[in-house]
Every structure is written in C-alpha cells, then in structure tokens.
Design an enzyme around this catalytic site. Structure first.
Site, PDB file in Angstrom:
ATOM      1  N   ASP A  69       0.813  -1.205   0.000  1.00 47.24           N
ATOM      2  CA  ASP A  69       0.000   0.000   0.000  1.00 47.24           C
ATOM      3  C   ASP A  69       0.855   1.267   0.000  1.00 47.24           C
ATOM      4  O   ASP A  69       2.014   1.251   0.417  1.00 47.24           O
ATOM      5  CB  ASP A  69      -0.899   0.039   1.241  1.00 47.24           C
ATOM      6  CG  ASP A  69      -2.073  -0.907   1.142  1.00 47.24           C
ATOM      7  OD1 ASP A  69      -2.100  -1.738   0.217  1.00 47.24           O
ATOM      8  OD2 ASP A  69      -2.962  -0.838   2.023  1.00 47.24           O
ATOM      9  N   HIS A 214       3.784  -2.278   3.163  1.00 48.76           N
ATOM     10  CA  HIS A 214       3.851  -0.943   2.572  1.00 48.76           C
ATOM     11  C   HIS A 214       5.212  -0.745   1.902  1.00 48.76           C
ATOM     12  O   HIS A 214       6.247  -0.995   2.544  1.00 48.76           O
ATOM     13  CB  HIS A 214       3.640   0.139   3.636  1.00 48.76           C
ATOM     14  CG  HIS A 214       2.285   0.110   4.269  1.00 48.76           C
ATOM     15  ND1 HIS A 214       1.951  -0.802   5.257  1.00 48.76           N
ATOM     16  CD2 HIS A 214       1.178   0.864   4.061  1.00 48.76           C
ATOM     17  CE1 HIS A 214       0.694  -0.604   5.625  1.00 48.76           C
ATOM     18  NE2 HIS A 214       0.202   0.399   4.925  1.00 48.76           N
TER      19      HIS A 214
END
Length: 249
Positions: A69, A214
């Site tokens: 993400d 991430h």
C-alpha cells in the site's frame, strides 16, 4: 451481522425493553454495545460489516499474496528489484498523488506484470468522515491519474486504513470497484523492529493469506527480503489479487 440488519435488531431490542420497562442502565449498556460493534465493524475489514471485501483466497495449496500500500515511493524500485530477482508478482495499491510524483515507477510496476489497485487519490486521514460524493471523487481522481500516466484501468480498490462505513460502501459500489482487504497485517508502519514485523507476518500465515505491507521504507524492504526467503524455505508460492476475482466468477 450486517450494519442495517444490526440496526433493525437494535431498534427491536429497544422496543422489547420498553415493553418490559427496562431500566435506563439497560438502554445505556445496549447503546454502548451497539456503538462498539459499529466501531469494530468500521476498522476491521475482515468482518465485512459494511461491505464484503476479499480478505483471502480459498485454496488448498500453500500460496499467499504480497500486497503493498501507499506507493509508489522512492523505495518502490528496490521492492521491484527484489521481486524481479525472485520471479514474484505482487499487488500494489497505489495512491493517485504518489503516481503523479513517481510516474516512471508506476509505469515500471505495470511493465513488470504486477497487479495494481486503487488506493484513492490522496489517502486522506479524514477518509472515515468523507461524504459519499467526496469518496467517489477520491476514487475517480485516482483512476484518472492511472489512465493518464499508465494507460491503465483497475476494478480493485483498497480502503485507506481498511476503514469502511456506509458512505465508503456506497462509493465502492457506485464506482464499480471490488473491495480488497487482508487477513495478515504486518503493522510495518507502526512496529520499528524488523524481526518483530517478520514474526508477526509469518506466524499468522495460512493457505490463501493476503499479506498487507507498505512499499514506503527501507525497513519493510528488509522485511520483504527475509519474507521471500521464508516463503521459499516453507515452499509457499504467491498469487496476485486479480486471480481471486477471476476464480470467483
């Protein structure tokens, strides 16, 4: 239980208590319980409280999905390098503003065959308080950036922070997106110790797990390197999120 069904149940419970002259403390307790369920449902995407999200793959083999993400970022090329070295495809949920900032990296993600999802245009900290129209705007603006810079369209969407509510659920449906969650959360943006992050991920792995990471730090890059070694050692293969969608059709 879904949100609106739970509201009906809650109202019925209040009528029932009123009929039998329940005390004020019973009403207070029920209201607190109701609020707790709604808050829990808002922040735990696995519950599917406001909208059904894909949080894992139904499979009998040892395979997991690596999802990243908040990119692309200055660190994303290193993530792409190690994924390429290991012949692994992942899914990147990209923010529109970040795509504008790192257009070449976004184009590389596409060129190297990774799956891409929409992660809104700005990833606002106020996401949970935005109106339906503003959420639609966030999703559509990200779509526009993807199309402009990468000539790319996606029907995959991951809510920022995994937060859902009635407005977000409506926005997802009106933009014809499929909500994507996870069932293994690394907390790599919160935990500072790389070993603890790796342990948190590996101890919770199951067949078909979707792992949330991430591509925003050197720390998570180091975790990824070790995670790929773990997956190889434990004979896990990987899948991308679009394969879940195809299998459901």
């Amino acid at each position: 239980m879904k949100h609106y069904s739970f509201i009906i149940f809650y109202l019925f419970l209040n009528v029932f208590m009123y009929a039998f002259q329940g005390t004020i403390w019973v009403y207070v307790f029920c209201f607190i319980l109701f609020s707790a369920v709604v808050i829990w449902g808002s922040f735990d995407i696995k519950l599917g409280y406001f909208i059904n999200s894909f949080t894992h793959k139904r499979t009998k083999i040892k395979e997991v999905a690596l999802t990243f993400d908040d990119g692309p970022t200055e660190f994303t090329p290193k993530f792409l390098d190690v994924l390429k070295e290991n012949n692994v495809k992942a899914t990147f949920f990209c923010i529109g503003k970040q795509i504008e900032k790192y257009p070449e990296t976004f184009q590389r993600i596409i060129a190297e065959g990774h799956t891409i999802g929409n992660h809104t245009f700005s990833h606002s900290n106020n996401t949970g308080f935005l109106s339906t129209s503003k959420m639609i705007d966030e999703i559509e603006k990200c779509d526009e950036v993807m199309l402009k810079i990468g000539s790319f369209k996606t029907d995959l969407y991951r809510p920022p922070f995994g937060v859902t509510n009635p407005n977000i659920a409506k926005a997802i449906k009106k933009t014809n997106k499929k909500s994507i969650g996870w069932n293994v959360r690394s907390l790599d943006t919160v935990i500072m110790d790389e070993k603890k992050i790796l342990k948190k991920v590996t101890k919770n792995l199951k067949k078909g797990s979707i792992i949330l990471l991430h591509d925003t730090s050197e720390k998570t890059y180091n975790v990824l390197v070790e995670l790929l070694l773990f997956l190889e050692r434990e004979k896990y293969s990987t899948f991308t999120i679009d394969s879940i969608i195809k299998s459901e059709k």
